[in-house]
Scaffold this motif. Structure first.
Motif, PDB file in Angstrom:
ATOM      1  N   GLY A  65      18.655  20.455  32.573  1.00 51.97           N
ATOM      2  CA  GLY A  65      17.799  19.379  33.059  1.00 51.97           C
ATOM      3  C   GLY A  65      18.514  18.447  34.011  1.00 51.97           C
ATOM      4  N   ILE A  66      19.761  18.105  33.708  1.00 49.93           N
ATOM      5  CA  ILE A  66      20.528  17.221  34.586  1.00 49.93           C
ATOM      6  C   ILE A  66      20.692  17.849  35.965  1.00 49.93           C
ATOM      7  N   ILE A  67      21.027  19.141  36.000  1.00 54.56           N
ATOM      8  CA  ILE A  67      21.164  19.837  37.287  1.00 54.56           C
ATOM      9  C   ILE A  67      19.816  19.909  37.993  1.00 54.56           C
ATOM     10  N   ALA A  68      18.754  20.178  37.230  1.00 55.17           N
ATOM     11  CA  ALA A  68      17.422  20.329  37.809  1.00 55.17           C
ATOM     12  C   ALA A  68      16.936  19.047  38.474  1.00 55.17           C
ATOM     13  N   VAL A  69      17.331  17.899  37.953  1.00 55.06           N
ATOM     14  CA  VAL A  69      16.948  16.621  38.561  1.00 55.06           C
ATOM     15  C   VAL A  69      17.442  16.564  40.010  1.00 55.06           C
ATOM     16  N   ILE A 190      15.191   9.083  34.905  1.00 52.28           N
ATOM     17  CA  ILE A 190      14.446   7.845  35.157  1.00 52.28           C
ATOM     18  C   ILE A 190      14.858   7.230  36.490  1.00 52.28           C
ATOM     19  N   ILE A 191      16.160   7.172  36.736  1.00 55.49           N
ATOM     20  CA  ILE A 191      16.646   6.574  37.984  1.00 55.49           C
ATOM     21  C   ILE A 191      16.134   7.342  39.197  1.00 55.49           C
ATOM     22  N   VAL A 192      16.263   8.659  39.167  1.00 55.98           N
ATOM     23  CA  VAL A 192      15.851   9.469  40.311  1.00 55.98           C
ATOM     24  C   VAL A 192      14.327   9.435  40.478  1.00 55.98           C
ATOM     25  N   GLN A 193      13.581   9.435  39.371  1.00 60.31           N
ATOM     26  CA  GLN A 193      12.133   9.346  39.452  1.00 60.31           C
ATOM     27  C   GLN A 193      11.704   8.038  40.113  1.00 60.31           C
ATOM     28  N   VAL A 194      12.335   6.941  39.727  1.00 60.65           N
ATOM     29  CA  VAL A 194      12.010   5.638  40.331  1.00 60.65           C
ATOM     30  C   VAL A 194      12.352   5.639  41.815  1.00 60.65           C
ATOM     31  N   VAL A 195      13.516   6.179  42.161  1.00 65.34           N
ATOM     32  CA  VAL A 195      13.939   6.224  43.564  1.00 65.34           C
ATOM     33  C   VAL A 195      12.968   7.058  44.393  1.00 65.34           C
ATOM     34  N   MET A 196      12.572   8.208  43.874  1.00 70.58           N
ATOM     35  CA  MET A 196      11.691   9.099  44.628  1.00 70.58           C
ATOM     36  C   MET A 196      10.259   8.578  44.721  1.00 70.58           C
ATOM     37  N   SER A 197       9.835   7.802  43.756  1.00 70.85           N
ATOM     38  CA  SER A 197       8.441   7.357  43.706  1.00 70.85           C
ATOM     39  C   SER A 197       8.209   5.957  44.267  1.00 70.85           C
ATOM     40  N   HIS A 198       9.229   5.127  44.242  1.00 70.70           N
ATOM     41  CA  HIS A 198       9.002   3.716  44.544  1.00 70.70           C
ATOM     42  C   HIS A 198       9.948   3.132  45.593  1.00 70.70           C
ATOM     43  N   THR A 199      10.619   3.960  46.342  1.00 71.94           N
ATOM     44  CA  THR A 199      11.505   3.452  47.391  1.00 71.94           C
ATOM     45  C   THR A 199      11.200   4.133  48.718  1.00 71.94           C
ATOM     46  N   LEU A 262      17.911  29.527  35.929  1.00 72.16           N
ATOM     47  CA  LEU A 262      17.238  28.710  34.925  1.00 72.16           C
ATOM     48  C   LEU A 262      16.780  27.380  35.505  1.00 72.16           C
ATOM     49  N   VAL A 263      17.611  26.798  36.354  1.00 74.33           N
ATOM     50  CA  VAL A 263      17.250  25.529  36.991  1.00 74.33           C
ATOM     51  C   VAL A 263      16.020  25.712  37.876  1.00 74.33           C
ATOM     52  N   LEU A 264      16.032  26.738  38.713  1.00 72.22           N
ATOM     53  CA  LEU A 264      14.885  26.989  39.588  1.00 72.22           C
ATOM     54  C   LEU A 264      13.631  27.293  38.788  1.00 72.22           C
ATOM     55  N   ALA A 265      13.787  28.040  37.698  1.00 72.06           N
ATOM     56  CA  ALA A 265      12.630  28.360  36.857  1.00 72.06           C
ATOM     57  C   ALA A 265      11.996  27.092  36.296  1.00 72.06           C
ATOM     58  N   GLY A 266      12.835  26.178  35.804  1.00 68.35           N
ATOM     59  CA  GLY A 266      12.311  24.927  35.267  1.00 68.35           C
ATOM     60  C   GLY A 266      11.628  24.085  36.330  1.00 68.35           C
ATOM     61  N   ILE A 267      12.226  24.035  37.526  1.00 74.17           N
ATOM     62  CA  ILE A 267      11.659  23.240  38.619  1.00 74.17           C
ATOM     63  C   ILE A 267      10.327  23.807  39.084  1.00 74.17           C
ATOM     64  N   ILE A 268      10.289  25.126  39.279  1.00 73.90           N
ATOM     65  CA  ILE A 268       9.054  25.768  39.734  1.00 73.90           C
ATOM     66  C   ILE A 268       7.964  25.640  38.680  1.00 73.90           C
ATOM     67  N   LEU A 269       8.355  25.830  37.434  1.00 71.67           N
ATOM     68  CA  LEU A 269       7.396  25.694  36.338  1.00 71.67           C
ATOM     69  C   LEU A 269       6.841  24.273  36.272  1.00 71.67           C
ATOM     70  N   GLY A 279       6.393  17.375  44.558  1.00 70.19           N
ATOM     71  CA  GLY A 279       7.143  17.583  43.340  1.00 70.19           C
ATOM     72  C   GLY A 279       7.277  16.291  42.559  1.00 70.19           C
ATOM     73  N   SER A 280       7.763  16.410  41.341  1.00 67.36           N
ATOM     74  CA  SER A 280       7.898  15.255  40.466  1.00 67.36           C
ATOM     75  C   SER A 280       9.050  15.495  39.496  1.00 67.36           C
ATOM     76  N   ILE A 281       9.878  14.479  39.307  1.00 64.28           N
ATOM     77  CA  ILE A 281      11.008  14.606  38.396  1.00 64.28           C
ATOM     78  C   ILE A 281      10.530  14.784  36.960  1.00 64.28           C
ATOM     79  N   TRP A 282       9.528  13.987  36.563  1.00 66.43           N
ATOM     80  CA  TRP A 282       9.103  14.069  35.166  1.00 66.43           C
ATOM     81  C   TRP A 282       8.467  15.416  34.855  1.00 66.43           C
ATOM     82  N   LYS A 283       7.804  16.044  35.845  1.00 67.55           N
ATOM     83  CA  LYS A 283       7.250  17.380  35.620  1.00 67.55           C
ATOM     84  C   LYS A 283       8.357  18.429  35.578  1.00 67.55           C
ATOM     85  N   THR A 284       9.424  18.216  36.332  1.00 70.24           N
ATOM     86  CA  THR A 284      10.592  19.091  36.230  1.00 70.24           C
ATOM     87  C   THR A 284      11.168  19.031  34.826  1.00 70.24           C
TER      88      THR A 284
END
Length: 336
Positions: A65-69, A190-199, A262-269, A279-284
């Protein structure tokens, strides 16, 4: 006439309901699928929904998950990063090997710096030299793995005094009963989601991935945006290596092999489009957890370990197919 009008209204209402359902599934389908998977496995295994099992799965999934972010940010920006598996091997071997030589603090700092340099090389070649991200990161995957073998001499590395170092805290520690890897995963997400969504930075990354030409014409510096996404990816790999190395207190020279899949599978899923711009971090996070719980469920049901790879392949194919179907608004293309 009244009956005809009522019939038309009923048809319109039915279409609205159908459109609403499709919109809901398009937006929240990953969450629905996650709940269905959890329910299905719980029917066949009493241990599956136990607190200990859930925490174990989340803890094990935290590294992926950390890598997938970080890789999610790269893909939203319209590129790929297939070098994360070998980069994880490099970073883990490095931090473990240097632990006894220069101390844990120095090992961690140097590992972060060198991993960020690798990310900067990827970012430079793709962002400024405008080379294809698939080719560059695939070549980097091979180059880094060769570098790891040269550095380690083909041998595994271990920390000598494993009980006398605070280094183990990152992989084995707990804070308020919650495993430290899970906490690190949550904080990064959380940090990356906020950065991607609100900056404005996040909006620029979405713009570059969605329509690169329009982004450039609007004044966005595409090359720097792409460069920065690979730095974020490398930083996340460094965090994952810190967790992995301190949990095992040792490392094989190919410890990261297969992680990119595995990282790509999680992201695509999770619904992040390989075409970029969406895309969305929380969905990843949900996508990574789905993979983790599916693999755990298969093991609890007695299936051999290698079936996980077959299931992962099926999930990737289905997820990519559904992503393309969502883009063209149909499941099957009409063109030959």
């Amino acid at each position: 006439m009244a009956s005809i009008e009522q019939g038309k209204q009923a048809i319109m209402l039915s279409k609205k309901h159908k459109a609403g359902l499709l919109n809901f599934l398009s937006a929240q389908g990953i969450l629905v699928f996650f709940l269905i998977c959890m329910f299905a496995f719980s029917l066949f295994s009493e241990q599956f929904l136990s607190q200990s099992n859930i925490m174990t799965v989340v803890r094990q999934a935290s590294i992926i998950g950390i890598i997938a972010v970080g890789v999610t940010v790269v893909i939203i920006g319209g590129n790929l990063d297939l070098s994360v598996g070998s980069m994880l091997s490099f970073s883990t071997v490095l931090v473990v090997d240097l632990h006894d030589k220069i101390g844990p603090a120095g090992a961690i700092i140097l590992m972060f710096v060198l991993t960020l340099i690798i990310g900067a090389v990827n970012g430079f070649l793709i962002g400024f030299m405008r080379l294809n991200s698939l080719i560059v990161t695939l070549a980097m995957l091979s180059a880094i793995q060769g570098l790891v073998l040269i550095y380690s001499g083909g041998k595994n590395v271990d920390i000598a005094n494993q009980s006398d170092t605070w280094f183990a805290f990152f992989g084995r520690g707990y804070v308020l009963g919650i495993a430290v890897p899970v906490i690190l995963f949550a904080i990064l997400a959380i940090i990356v989601q906020v950065v991607m969504s609100h900056t404005s930075y996040g909006r620029r990354i979405f713009a570059v991935g969605g329509n690169p030409a329009a982004a450039v014409y609007s004044g966005i510096r595409k090359n720097w945006c792409v460069f920065s996404t690979y730095l974020i990816s490398a930083f996340c790999v460094s965090c994952a290596a810190l967790v992995l190395g301190s949990r095992v207190m040792g490392s094989q020279n190919n410890v990261g092999q297969g992680y990119e899949l595995l990282v790509l599978a999680g992201i695509i899923l999770g619904g992040t489009s390989l075409l970029g711009g969406a895309g969305s971090i929380w969905k990843t996070i949900i996508g990574v957890l789905i993979l983790g719980f599916i693999q755990n469920g298969l093991l609890l049901l007695g299936y051999p370990y290698y079936t996980q790879w077959l299931v992962t392949w099926v999930i990737i194919i289905l997820a990519v197919w559904l992503d393309l179907a969502n883009k063209r608004k149909r499941l099957f293309t009409t063109h030959s």
